[in-house]
Design a protein around this motif. Structure first.
Motif, short mmCIF file in Angstrom:
data_model
loop_
_atom_site.label_atom_id
_atom_site.label_comp_id
_atom_site.label_asym_id
_atom_site.label_seq_id
_atom_site.Cartn_x
_atom_site.Cartn_y
_atom_site.Cartn_z
N SER A 175 0.85 -1.20 0.00
CA SER A 175 0.00 0.00 0.00
C SER A 175 0.88 1.24 0.00
O SER A 175 2.11 1.15 0.18
N ARG A 176 0.24 2.39 -0.20
CA ARG A 176 1.01 3.63 -0.34
C ARG A 176 0.27 4.74 0.39
O ARG A 176 -0.91 5.01 0.13
N VAL A 177 0.97 5.41 1.33
CA VAL A 177 0.39 6.52 2.08
C VAL A 177 1.26 7.72 1.76
O VAL A 177 2.46 7.72 2.05
N GLN A 178 0.67 8.73 1.14
CA GLN A 178 1.52 9.79 0.58
C GLN A 178 0.88 11.16 0.67
O GLN A 178 -0.33 11.32 0.50
N GLY A 179 1.69 12.19 0.94
CA GLY A 179 1.26 13.58 0.85
C GLY A 179 2.04 14.26 -0.25
O GLY A 179 3.08 13.77 -0.69
N GLY A 180 1.54 15.45 -0.66
CA GLY A 180 2.20 16.16 -1.77
C GLY A 180 3.51 16.80 -1.32
O GLY A 180 4.35 17.13 -2.14
#
Ligand code: GDD
Length: 409
Positions: free
Chosen positions: A359-364
């Motif tokens: 999975s991928r948890v990302q902010g800009g």
């Protein structure tokens, strides 16, 4: 003898820090693996003849009890939390506890906001302050003209460094030199606060004679024992040859949002090279994870040797980072479980959360905007192969499908 006071505020001030401030008071949220307030406290170690550190706030006493006893032992300087029953403003709060502070018979009192990130050049400020011979010296810094109005703007004499003019968060531009929220005072500060209270009472009495309504509106805005250091003390004393400035050319940021706490976590990690290099993780060959740039890993965390971590990552107690996981610019709080091949970028992952495989948890990565980083509150579960982008997830949610630019309540 010198005393340091750190203003920690109270619950009403931490609302921008939701959902992280649901769990702990904002001053105890970990940055670079240490509670926010730990950074100014540990900077106090460099103050000569420091006898006591006080934290003043209106959080419940029990919220600080553990931290305060642990840090007192570590520093070998007594650290004590003093609780206000309600907010009295930054000067009112200090004044409230003048008897405790003066008990130490200090020659100088450092006063620090807990929500600033800088190198805290306290011994240097002390030397400068002694040279000026005034009642107080403020740490100041030049910032961009566009951002200055979020702070106290000031004008200083370029030769003597005297504070000539001070306006708190002005609507029209005054100066790009701003107040960093770090001060040193002689005990005369208490007389200045007392005078300000007296003047306010006199003004209110005058108003009472002239208009009952004016008195009402004045008391509605500010209770009689509420006094702010900036507006009520610094502004009127500017230009009176009692306040001076010490300009830092190091880094300085204010920590009012989770986005800024992620940025400041990185700045504090970088500072560890000078202050606490033993806290920075290192790659130790094929039997340990690959470390890139500045990283903190709590000794109890378990990081798989094939994980790749950094730059600007801090991993708190008992976290588990699985095989092939990739972490960049993030804060991983206690007991988080990150499964194999998951990616976490520009995010804060709350206590006991879990992030599934692939999975991928990302902010800009825009630390100044609300959804510029992704935040998972406490005990959030992200299923395997799920993507979460630019979102804030409140505690106890389970995410089974892709989420983007959302606040999940
Ligand atoms: N104990 C206590 N009681 N602490 C307080 C209270 C209070 O009633 N009110 C504020 N504080 C604490 C906050 O937690 C913070 O650490 C500090 O005092 C200053 O908070 P504010 O008075 O809300 O001001 P600010 O943070 O918006 O701005 C101040 O700091 C900037 C630097 O970060 C101003 O002094 C600005 O001029 C300055 O640029």
């Amino acid at each position: 003898r010198i005393v340091a006071v750190i203003m920690v505020g109270g619950p009403t001030k931490g609302t921008r820090f939701r959902p992280l401030s649901f769990n702990v008071p904002k001053p105890l949220i970990p940055l670079a693996g240490q509670p926010m307030v730990h950074h100014p406290i540990s900077a106090c170690r460099r103050i000569p003849n420091l006898t006591q550190i006080y934290l003043i706030g209106f959080y419940e006493e029990r919220e600080f009890a553990l931290y305060v006893s642990a840090i007192s032992n570590e520093l070998r300087v007594p650290v004590r939390y003093l609780r206000e029953d309600r907010p009295h403003g930054s000067a009112g709060g200090l004044y409230n506890f003048r008897d405790y502070i003066m008990d130490e018979n200090p020659s100088h009192i450092f006063l620090l906001n807990c929500d600033v990130c800088c190198s805290f050049p306290l011994p240097e400020m002390l030397d400068a302050h002694k040279g000026y011979g005034g009642m107080g010296t403020l740490l100041v810094i030049k910032v961009s003209a566009e951002s200055a109005n979020q702070f106290g703007e000031l004008v200083a004499d370029p030769q003597t460094n005297e504070l000539l003019h001070y306006t708190e968060k002005p609507e029209t531009f005054v100066s790009d030199l701003i107040n960093c929220g770090v001060y040193i005072f002689t005990p005369d500060i208490f007389r200045a606060i007392q005078d300000s209270f007296t003047q306010r009472k006199d003004r209110a009495n005058l108003r009472r004679v002239s208009s009952f309504e004016a008195l009402q509106s004045a008391t509605k805005v500010l209770p009689a024992d509420y006094l702010r250091l900036d507006q009520d003390i610094l502004s009127p004393l500017a230009g009176k040859k009692v306040l001076y400035t010490y300009e830092t050319r190091d880094f300085w940021e204010q920590i009012k949002t989770p986005g800024m706490s992620l940025k400041c976590s990185g700045l504090f990690l970088a500072q560890f090279h000078h202050t606490s290099p033993h806290l920075l993780a290192e790659s130790k060959g094929s039997r340990s994870a690959t470390i890139i740039g500045d990283v903190y890993i709590h000794p109890s965390a378990k990081v798989h040797p094939t994980a790749k971590i950094g730059p600007n990552v801090s991993i708190s107690a008992n976290a588990r980072i699985g095989a092939g996981a990739r972490l960049v610019s993030c804060i991983i709080l206690d007991d988080v479980d990150i499964k194999e091949h998951a990616m976490v970028i520009h995010s804060i992952v709350g206590w006991r959360s879990s992030i599934g495989k692939w999975s991928r948890v990302q902010g800009g990565g825009d630390y100044n905007t609300k959804l510029g980083i992704t935040i998972l509150g406490e005990s959030v579960a992200v299923d395997d192969e799920v993507v979460v982008i630019d979102s804030i997830i409140l505690p106890n949610k389970t995410l089974t499908v892709r989420v983007q630019e959302e606040i999940i309540l």
